[in-house]
Design an enzyme around this catalytic site. Structure first.
Site, PDB file in Angstrom:
ATOM      1  N   VAL A  17       0.838  -1.202   0.000  1.00 60.34           N
ATOM      2  CA  VAL A  17       0.000   0.000   0.000  1.00 60.34           C
ATOM      3  C   VAL A  17       0.871   1.250   0.000  1.00 60.34           C
ATOM      4  O   VAL A  17       0.650   2.181  -0.785  1.00 60.34           O
ATOM      5  CB  VAL A  17      -0.957   0.008   1.205  1.00 60.34           C
ATOM      6  N   ALA A  46       9.722   6.586   5.715  1.00 61.25           N
ATOM      7  CA  ALA A  46      10.423   5.889   6.794  1.00 61.25           C
ATOM      8  C   ALA A  46      10.218   4.380   6.656  1.00 61.25           C
ATOM      9  O   ALA A  46       9.076   3.904   6.548  1.00 61.25           O
ATOM     10  CB  ALA A  46       9.912   6.362   8.152  1.00 61.25           C
ATOM     11  N   LYS A 106      -5.887  -0.706  11.289  1.00 61.79           N
ATOM     12  CA  LYS A 106      -7.137  -1.099  11.942  1.00 61.79           C
ATOM     13  C   LYS A 106      -6.922  -1.606  13.359  1.00 61.79           C
ATOM     14  O   LYS A 106      -7.727  -1.336  14.254  1.00 61.79           O
ATOM     15  CB  LYS A 106      -7.848  -2.159  11.111  1.00 61.79           C
ATOM     16  N   GLU A 130      -9.967   5.819   6.710  1.00 57.25           N
ATOM     17  CA  GLU A 130     -10.851   5.127   5.762  1.00 57.25           C
ATOM     18  C   GLU A 130     -10.251   3.805   5.303  1.00 57.25           C
ATOM     19  O   GLU A 130     -10.965   2.813   5.117  1.00 57.25           O
ATOM     20  CB  GLU A 130     -11.121   6.026   4.554  1.00 57.25           C
ATOM     21  N   VAL A 133     -10.771  -0.040   7.018  1.00 59.69           N
ATOM     22  CA  VAL A 133     -11.912  -0.945   6.860  1.00 59.69           C
ATOM     23  C   VAL A 133     -12.278  -1.064   5.390  1.00 59.69           C
ATOM     24  O   VAL A 133     -12.566  -0.072   4.722  1.00 59.69           O
ATOM     25  CB  VAL A 133     -13.142  -0.441   7.658  1.00 59.69           C
ATOM     26  N   GLU A 191      -2.017 -14.963   4.206  1.00 51.64           N
ATOM     27  CA  GLU A 191      -0.635 -14.954   4.640  1.00 51.64           C
ATOM     28  C   GLU A 191      -0.169 -16.375   4.959  1.00 51.64           C
ATOM     29  O   GLU A 191      -0.977 -17.287   5.124  1.00 51.64           O
ATOM     30  CB  GLU A 191      -0.497 -14.085   5.894  1.00 51.64           C
ATOM     31  N   LYS A 206     -12.155  -4.380  12.602  1.00 50.79           N
ATOM     32  CA  LYS A 206     -12.978  -3.552  11.719  1.00 50.79           C
ATOM     33  C   LYS A 206     -14.394  -3.390  12.267  1.00 50.79           C
ATOM     34  O   LYS A 206     -15.015  -2.331  12.119  1.00 50.79           O
ATOM     35  CB  LYS A 206     -12.998  -4.173  10.325  1.00 50.79           C
ATOM     36  N   GLY A 318      -5.474  -5.041  -1.174  1.00 55.02           N
ATOM     37  CA  GLY A 318      -4.600  -4.821  -2.335  1.00 55.02           C
ATOM     38  C   GLY A 318      -3.978  -3.441  -2.291  1.00 55.02           C
ATOM     39  O   GLY A 318      -4.547  -2.495  -1.729  1.00 55.02           O
TER      40      GLY A 318
END
Length: 448
Positions: A17, A46, A106, A130, A133, A191, A206, A318
């Site tokens: 992300v 960072a 989250k 935003e 969730v 995962e 969430k 994603g």
């Protein structure tokens, strides 16, 4: 033409992300400036490891391991590191130095949201999340802003793409849980350690966030009842399918009266209104809008007093989809700085209590293996009635063991809505009947 001011943006974390957020900030700088009313300068990124491979090629000079110095000199901070620490400390440092913060964390918001909001209020800065969730789906802003003049009574959400993919695979192919999980891992949806997803912990974080915004009360992860999907079998899926249902892992938040009746009223006459917040595998009728959510997609279904029923659907994870949600928050925060005034405050006017799972109101699907003899159905029906639980659907299938030639019957029962306490007590009493061989499954039902 007036020269636009420049706002420094600090990015914490550069995973899937974070890398996409950095790409957008660099590639779409002119578009973002026109929408924010200021130039958004990516001042630094960072990271823990300067040499780690990145999904996007970015200028090496942007990277630093000194996150604390970076946030102290920023106007806007985007936190995408995940985890509780050092993310919590860095966010608090940023806000105390006057920076607005955008986060997708989250777990942190669910665990320590009240502290973060209090610090944001003190500093007069905006805290937005935003992306925490349902990925790209714009759901938190519509709840907070668009529905702020309404009363939400219930929220049902498929908010974890991994579990939805697994359950969808089991439903569409007949796969066992382990095989569907392995396929999710092969495709990158799960995962290597899928515990947070399959045991419901991700969805529970969430759920706490959705409940807090929907009912204007601060709920934490500790307020959420949580069950995962690891115990759901192919037989459960097949039985649900045969009865016209699909199994989904749902995050549910609904307001109840002391008697267990759904209500949109903020305060009851006896002051005993509360909110049930829970995550668990749930049977949905196949005609319910959420039943059609396939693969790794997410959806949130909202019931409001005046707006009625609303559903928000889209990609729940994603790099690019989640980055879209981050950028929406970033533009909003940038505009709040440009226009002046305090950041958008959290509304906590409801102050309703979190109810234990025993107070939740739902229906049960119960699978029973019973002796095939006269009077069995009457005994079971009488026991349900004695516990104040009404049966809506009862189906019976006869089985004959090929070796012993002994017949048994499989009963599938769907109850009317009742309190969780009454339903659980009924199941325990059923187990004690001499005509019951075993209770094969117990799952909650919504939408009937």
């Amino acid at each position: 033409m007036t020269e636009l001011r420049t706002l420094k943006v600090a990015l914490l974390g550069c995973g899937n992300v974070g890398a996409q957020v950095a790409r957008i900030l660099l590639d779409d700088a002119d578009m973002l400036a026109s929408r924010a009313g200021a130039r958004l300068e990516l001042a630094g990124i960072a990271v823990r490891n300067l040499d780690a491979p990145r999904e996007v090629e970015l200028p090496r000079g942007l990277f630093t391991t000194d996150a604390e110095t970076l946030v102290k000199d920023a106007d806007l901070v985007i936190e995408l590191m995940g985890g509780i620490e050092p993310a919590r400390t860095l966010i608090l440092t940023a806000m105390r130095n006057g920076a607005c913060v955008v986060t997708g964390n989250k777990a942190l918001v669910a665990k320590d949201g009240p502290t973060l909001h209090e610090e944001a209020d003190k500093a007069g800065v905006q805290l937005s999340y935003e992306a925490a969730v349902a990925g790209a789906i714009p759901i938190l802003r519509p709840i907070r802003d668009s529905l702020s003049g309404d009363r939400i009574t219930r929220v049902l959400g498929i908010v974890n793409g991994t579990t939805n993919f697994i359950l969808d695979q089991m439903d569409s192919t007949g796969a066992q849980f382990a095989d569907a999980l392995a396929e999710a891992q092969r495709l990158g949806y799960a995962e290597a350690d899928p515990t947070a997803d399959v045991e419901g912990y991700d969805a529970a974080s969430k759920a706490a966030i959705l409940a807090s915004l929907s009912f204007h009360t601060r709920f934490s992860l500790d307020d959420v009842y949580c069950e995962g999907i690891s115990s759901v079998t192919a037989a459960d899926i097949a039985a649900a399918k045969d009865a016209g249902f699909v199994i989904k892992l749902l995050a549910i938040a609904e307001k109840l009266t002391a008697e267990g009746t759904k209500t949109g009223t903020e305060t009851g006459a006896d002051g005993n209104i509360g909110v049930s917040v829970r995550v668990h595998p749930t049977l949905l009728p196949r005609e319910h809008p959420l039943a059609a959510v396939r693969g790794a997609f997410n959806a949130v279904f909202i019931e409001a007093e005046n707006a009625g029923e609303l559903m928000f659907y889209g990609q729940g994870a994603g790099g690019k989809p989640t980055a879209s949600a981050v950028m929406g928050d970033l533009i909003s925060a940038a505009r709040s700085i440009v226009l002046g005034g305090p950041g958008r405050a959290e509304t906590t006017t409801g102050q309703v209590s979190a109810l234990p799972i025993a107070a939740a109101v739902t229906s049960y699907y119960i699978g029973l293996d019973v002796a095939d003899q006269p009077g069995v159905l009457a005994k079971i029906a009488r026991l349900f009635a004695d516990h104040g639980v009404s049966i809506e659907i009862m189906r019976q299938t006869i089985h004959r063991d090929a070796d012993s030639n002994i017949e048994s019957a499989e009963l599938r029962i769907v109850t009317h809505r009742a309190s969780e306490a009454a339903l659980a007590a009924t199941v325990e009493a059923v187990k004690g009947l001499d005509v019951i061989n075993s209770v094969t499954s117990v799952l909650r039902v919504e939408g009937v």
